[in-house]
Enzyme design. Structure first.
Site, short mmCIF file in Angstrom:
data_model
loop_
_atom_site.label_atom_id
_atom_site.label_comp_id
_atom_site.label_asym_id
_atom_site.label_seq_id
_atom_site.Cartn_x
_atom_site.Cartn_y
_atom_site.Cartn_z
N TYR A 16 4.77 14.19 -9.62
CA TYR A 16 5.33 15.41 -10.14
C TYR A 16 6.56 14.57 -10.63
O TYR A 16 7.74 16.34 -10.14
CB TYR A 16 4.99 16.15 -9.62
N HIS A 39 -12.09 5.16 -6.92
CA HIS A 39 -12.37 4.14 -5.83
C HIS A 39 -13.94 2.99 -6.73
O HIS A 39 -14.12 1.72 -6.19
CB HIS A 39 -12.90 3.41 -5.04
N CYS A 81 -0.99 23.01 -14.44
CA CYS A 81 -0.46 21.72 -13.81
C CYS A 81 0.77 20.71 -14.91
O CYS A 81 0.50 20.78 -15.58
CB CYS A 81 -2.42 20.81 -13.70
N HIS A 97 0.90 -1.06 -0.12
CA HIS A 97 -0.17 -0.31 -0.22
C HIS A 97 0.86 0.98 -0.03
O HIS A 97 1.36 1.67 0.94
CB HIS A 97 -1.04 0.37 1.35
N ARG A 127 -7.21 22.26 -9.28
CA ARG A 127 -6.61 20.98 -9.38
C ARG A 127 -6.93 20.90 -8.02
O ARG A 127 -5.62 20.93 -7.21
CB ARG A 127 -5.81 21.59 -10.26
#
Length: 576
Positions: free
Chosen positions: A412, A152, A274, A128, A227
């Site tokens: 990023y 999800h 972005c 995870h 964003r």
């Protein structure tokens, strides 16, 4: 993963109970046998070798969930009859909530429930991406945790979860769960303009129609791209406090009123982009991981607030601090259910430079910051990727180290086209700060049709470069790049009203350039491929195609932008 429970050598933790073992079908046993013979008995091979582990490595976390969804779709289309067998409720045992609650540790197994099903995720915990935070859901329901991330609910994510299903929750316990109303952390999010194209609802991420961008040099706040990584926090401006730490003078606490009255107000017009802008073009080459942004995850605004350098000096910054400090870290007030806040950092020299123009902004386009853009205070770091412009700012820390947040360390960042999720090492690449030169065509749209009778075509777009480098030229081609014409750089409606804007100081060209080209239609062409490319004052130019810059996260997408346009013949000519 249920298949792997048949392979002790691939099971890192204690085996499942005998009840769940008996549910495996002959098909599952056969597949498990093949898996057992395919992989090393060495547990290190299990941890690092199998290609499928990345498919599972994000089912229960925000960024990781996007990873899981896309990788499952791209690399692991194996949810077949075996999964259908697993999901057949009649063939699975029933468990009470009391029994599920007993399994909330690695020692006793980690079980969770979801919509009446019981899932053993013990083997998943080590993979995870949020570490042991997943254990907060152990022994209980996933719904309150999954409500943070709408991804999800995607079909492929649910199919992956189904591989862990071991049974069903007793009917009485299901009714008890349904009677408990879990709060939606996004219920207090602000209203948004309906024209925005939504890429993700929870958290909210959206971009305006491209043609809106070229209408005005300053992007109206409702149309400025959104964003968000987490729910929008509700912050009381009267009780808001900003903590500034890490300097010899000790911690400094500032209210919103302090920022407005103790420090000179500074105004900067700056474009924010972005890192994933134009990611959709990389997806056409090969699937990447992230929101499918078009060309409009970029906008331009006028920001006002206190300069960061002034605030740091008030907190005790002096020149000798640079002997040990290298970074300024920021933390937002937005957080997930575990209390983890959004964080990022920028180099110290950018933060304290008089020419860096870094703001603690409390106004956007002459008004208080909108909630989606960081009310009451956000960082604006001109020339730097949007991810470092932290919103809802709560804490600033001068440090020798970069921010340790996920978004600084494991997201990023750019990688070679040959790097995939099996070989990527996030520590090997620097965090994105300044962005490369960029341009795109906002009109006409891809797939548009123009009438032959119009005789001329007007092409519009934007161009921008990171690091304060000024765009000095935009080249446009109507024939796929064979021949080129230079576009006229313009400033939008403001230029028409007030005349041309003065040239920015060298190294401080924070705002984009809008551009326009009016050209005659090619006489014999039925279709046109319109292309644009920008050049900045360092003579950086955009690459001509996407494949050489493709990367697994789909960031830094700045190849020549292309649109296809059809030339429609006049009806009279067609009849003749």
């Amino acid at each position: 993963m249920l298949l792997l429970r048949r392979c002790p050598s691939l099971t890192r933790f204690a085996p499942l109970n005998s009840q769940s073992r008996r549910q495996a079908s002959p098909v599952a046993a056969s597949c498990a046998a093949r898996l057992c013979s395919s992989y090393s008995e060495d547990k290190r091979s299990y941890q690092h070798g199998p290609r499928w582990k990345h498919v599972l490595a994000g089912v229960l976390a925000g960024t990781g969930a996007v990873l899981a969804y896309n990788l499952h779709q791209h690399k692991a289309e194996r949810v077949d009859s075996t999964v259908q067998t697993v999901e057949t409720s009649a063939s699975l045992p029933f468990f009470s909530q009391e029994e599920v609650t007993k399994h909330r540790s690695l020692e006793h197994g980690v079980w969770v429930t979801y919509k009446g099903g019981v899932y053993d995720i013990t083997e998943f915990v080590a993979m995870h991406p949020g570490g042991e935070k997943i254990l907060l859901a152990a022994g209980g329901a996933l719904e309150p945790f999954w409500s943070l991330y709408a991804v999800h609910s995607q079909e492929h994510v649910l199919e992956i979860l189904s591989e862990y299903k071991i049974g069903n929750l007793n009917v009485d316990d299901v009714k008890k769960q349904q009677s408990v109303v879990s709060s939606d952390p996004y219920s207090s999010d602000p209203e948004r303009h309906p024209v925005l194209h939504v890429n993700s609802l929870k958290p909210f991420n959206a971009e305006p129609p491209p043609e809106i961008l070229s209408d005005s040099f300053i992007t109206p706040s409702p149309f400025f791209f959104k964003r968000n990584h987490l729910p929008v926090p509700q912050v009381d401006p009267a009780s808001y406090r900003l903590q500034v730490e890490g300097l010899p003078g000790g911690a400094l606490t500032l209210s919103l009123q302090d920022l407005k009255t103790r420090f000179p107000k500074h105004t900067v017009t700056a474009t924010l982009q972005c890192a994933g802008n134009r990611r959709s073009e990389m997806n056409k080459v090969k699937q990447v991981k992230g929101l499918n942004w078009g060309i409009a995850a970029i906008s331009n605004a006028t920001w006002s607030g206190a300069r960061l350098r002034d605030v740091l000096q008030a907190a005790g910054y002096r020149a000798d601090v640079a002997q040990w400090a290298r970074h300024v870290q920021f933390e937002g007030l937005d957080k997930d259910v575990t209390g983890t806040t959004y964080g990022a950092s920028i180099p110290l020299n950018k933060a304290v430079s008089e020419d860096g123009d870094v703001l603690l902004a409390y106004e956007m386009n002459g008004e208080d910051l909108p909630a989606d853009h960081g009310f009451p205070v956000r960082v604006v770091v001109p020339g730097t990727v949007g991810a470092r412009n932290v919103k809802w700012l709560g804490r600033i820390m001068v440090s020798a180290e970069e921010s340790g947040s996920h978004w600084q360390q494991n997201d990023y960042k750019g990688f070679s086209p040959g790097t995939d999720w099996d070989t990527v090492d996030f520590k090997s690449a620097p965090a994105i700060q300044e962005l490369p030169v960029q341009s795109a065509i906002t009109a006409p749209a891809d797939g548009a049709a123009v009438d032959r009778s119009a005789e001329t075509l007007t092409v519009k777009g934007y161009a921008w470069s990171g690091g304060g480098r000024e765009v000095v030229r935009v080249d446009v081609s109507l024939d796929g790049g064979k021949t080129w014409q230079a576009a006229r750089l313009r400033g939008g409606e403001e230029e028409q009203q007030h005349g041309p804007r003065p040239a920015p100081p060298p190294g401080r060209a924070w705002a984009w350039k809008l551009w326009e080209l009016e050209a005659p239609l090619p006489p014999d062409a039925q279709r046109m491929e319109i292309v644009c490319k920008a050049v900045d004052n360092s003579y950086n130019m955009q690459p001509d195609s996407v494949p050489p810059i493709w990367n697994l996260r789909g960031v830094l997408s700045n190849a020549w932008h292309r649109v296809q346009v059809e030339i429609r013949e006049d009806e009279e000519e067609e009849e003749a």
